[in-house]
Structures are given as structure tokens and as C-alpha cells.
Enzyme design. Structure first.
Site, short mmCIF file in Angstrom:
data_model
loop_
_atom_site.label_atom_id
_atom_site.label_comp_id
_atom_site.label_asym_id
_atom_site.label_seq_id
_atom_site.Cartn_x
_atom_site.Cartn_y
_atom_site.Cartn_z
N CYS A 22 0.80 -1.22 0.00
CA CYS A 22 0.00 0.00 0.00
C CYS A 22 0.84 1.28 0.00
O CYS A 22 1.43 1.60 -1.02
CB CYS A 22 -1.01 -0.03 1.14
SG CYS A 22 -2.38 1.11 0.84
N HIS B 4 -3.53 -5.40 2.20
CA HIS B 4 -3.13 -5.32 3.61
C HIS B 4 -3.67 -6.51 4.35
O HIS B 4 -4.27 -7.40 3.81
CB HIS B 4 -3.86 -4.15 4.28
CG HIS B 4 -3.33 -2.82 4.02
ND1 HIS B 4 -2.12 -2.40 4.47
CD2 HIS B 4 -3.88 -1.77 3.38
CE1 HIS B 4 -1.96 -1.14 4.13
NE2 HIS B 4 -3.00 -0.74 3.46
#
Ligand code: GLN
Length: 245
Positions: free
Chosen positions: A94, A194
Site C-alpha cells: 500500500c 493489507h
């Protein structure tokens, strides 16, 4: 055998407990009797590119990305370029993934990224891209499913030189438009997933461990299989939730 992991900005780049990925790498190495060494590398620190087999950076909020971005470019870019060229594994999640690219646009600012891969992250009208996600990747000649969770305001677009990590089956991916997720080049993987990513995708963890050990020790390394009943159940649940959504 030994795996030497470099953890970039473990204090700032650790949103959604992304450090869980390091714990997962470590535990799978220990179960197999493989030594595992983690070196933390924070603001102002330099590192020897020949000293590491796996370089990891997690996600972060815009504020944290702003804190680390100039340090990343000034004190670590050269070593990261050398490590990547030398075949070290790079995994960035990310906010860390966004900083691998050429630039990252925050609210009113564009910050320079590492330029390790040909991509840019921009802002566009519309909501944050949030939710469970499933992608298909092919890193070893076989299609595999990777499941996770994404939450990002930035939209990432790959340049002509870049190849995606995977194809979106469910969820948003890089930008919600082109069906691509993440980036992959040689032994580098950048992804929005994630959660942390690896406990739900033990196949990917092992694939990266294998590449990292081969980087350190040379030759072809086959990892001993582990009892993955819990990991497989975690993967299946994450996959089902994403596909139902
Ligand atoms: N701050 C970045 C964004 O919103 C990355 C967020 C994250 O790492 N979850 O796009």
C-alpha cells in the site's frame, strides 16, 4: 540457511498491522529450521545492499508517507536500486508500494518516489477504494488466488514499462478502472493488499522466502511443506468474503 530481512520504516509504515507479514515470514522460516534475521532501517539510516535478501515496507497514512518519502529518496534509493538489480526480493504494501513509483500525489502536494518501477499514484474525484479484494497472480507458471483487504485514497497507474502483480477478480485494485492490482518486476512485488497479506496467502509467503533464500545461497531451494490447515482456512474465508461482496 539464513534469511536476512530489512524492515524499512517499521515505526511509520505499519498500518493495519502490516508488520504481521514479517512475523509470518519469521515463523515459517523457524518451523523449517531456517535462521531469520530482521534489521530495522528507519529515518536517516543507510544499509548495505549486499547484506539483505528480502526488503519489506508496509503501508502508511499520507502523514507518515510524507515523513519517510524524502529520506527514502535521499538516503536509501541508491542501495535499493542496487539490491533490486542484484535480485533481492522487495515486498511493499500500500503506502510502501506507492512510494516505489515515480511520484505520489497527496491532497495538494506531489511527492517524489523511488522510481524503482514505472508507475505513478494520483488523486481523482471519488471515494477511497476500500474493501476485501481477490486477485489472480501468476508468478511461477500457475494461476493462484491472492486474497486481502485494501484501503487507499491514491489511484495507481502503471507506465508502459510496468507489469501488474495480478488481475482483479473482486475489489478495486490499483485504481478501480483498469483491472490491474499491484506491480511486479523481477523479484519485486508491490501490492495494495493489507491485512496483513501473508497469513491469508501462505503460498505467496513461501514463494518469496524461496526467492530470498536462493538470492542468499544460490541454486534452487525447495522448502519443506508445513501443516497449513489454519492458513488455508484463513485464505478461504478472505476469498469467500471478497467474492461475496
Ligand atoms: N495513504 C495512502 C492512501 O491513502 C496509503 C494508505 C495505506 O497504506 N493504507 O492512498
Amino acid at each position: 540457511m539464513k534469511l536476512r530481512l530489512l524492515s524499512l520504516y517499521p515505526d511509520q509504515m505499519n498500518i493495519y498491522a502490516d508488520r504481521g507479514n514479517i512475523i509470518f515470514f519469521e515463523q515459517r522460516c523457524r518451523w523449517r529450521g531456517i535462521d531469520f534475521e530482521v534489521t530495522r532501517c528507519g529515518t536517516g539510516d543507510t544499509f548495505d545492499p549486499a547484506g539483505f535478501d528480502l526488503i519489506y515496507m508496509g503501508g502508511g497514512q499520507d502523514r507518515d508517507q510524507q515523513i519517510v518519502a524524502s529520506d527514502l529518496v535521499e538516503t536509501k534509493r541508491e542501495s535499493l536500486v542496487r539490491a533490486k538489480e542484484d535480485g533481492a526480493v522487495v515486498l511493499a504494501v500500500c503506502g510502501g508500494y506507492q512510494l516505489l513509483g515515480i511520484s505520489y500525489q497527496l491532497a495538494d502536494d506531489v511527492i517524489e518516489g523511488l522510481g524503482l518501477v514505472d508507475l505513478k499514484t494520483v488523486r481523482e474525484p471519488g471515494p477511497r477504494l476500500i474493501g476485501p479484494v481477490v486477485i489472480t497472480v501468476n508468478l511461477d507458471g500457475t494461476d493462484r488466488t491472492i486474497a486481502g483487504f485494501e484501503n487507499h485514497g491514491g489511484r495507481t497507474y502503471l507506465g508502459p514499462e510496468a507489469k501488474p502483480f495480478g488481475k482483479v477478480e473482486s475489489g478495486h485494485g490499483n485504481n478501480g478502472n483498469d483491472g490491474f492490482e499491484g506491480v511486479r518486476e523481477d523479484n519485486l512485488v508491490g501490492t495494495y493488499l493489507h491485512g496483513p497479506l501473508l497469513p491469508k496467502n501462505s503460498w505467496l509467503a513461501d514463494h518469496l522466502i524461496k526467492l530470498a533464500l536462493e538470492h542468499h545461497h544460490g541454486g534452487t531451494i525447495e522448502l519443506d511443506p508445513l501443516d497449513d490447515r489454519f492458513e488455508d482456512a484463513a485464505h478461504e474465508t478472505a476469498r469467500r468474503v471478497a467474492l461475496a461482496g
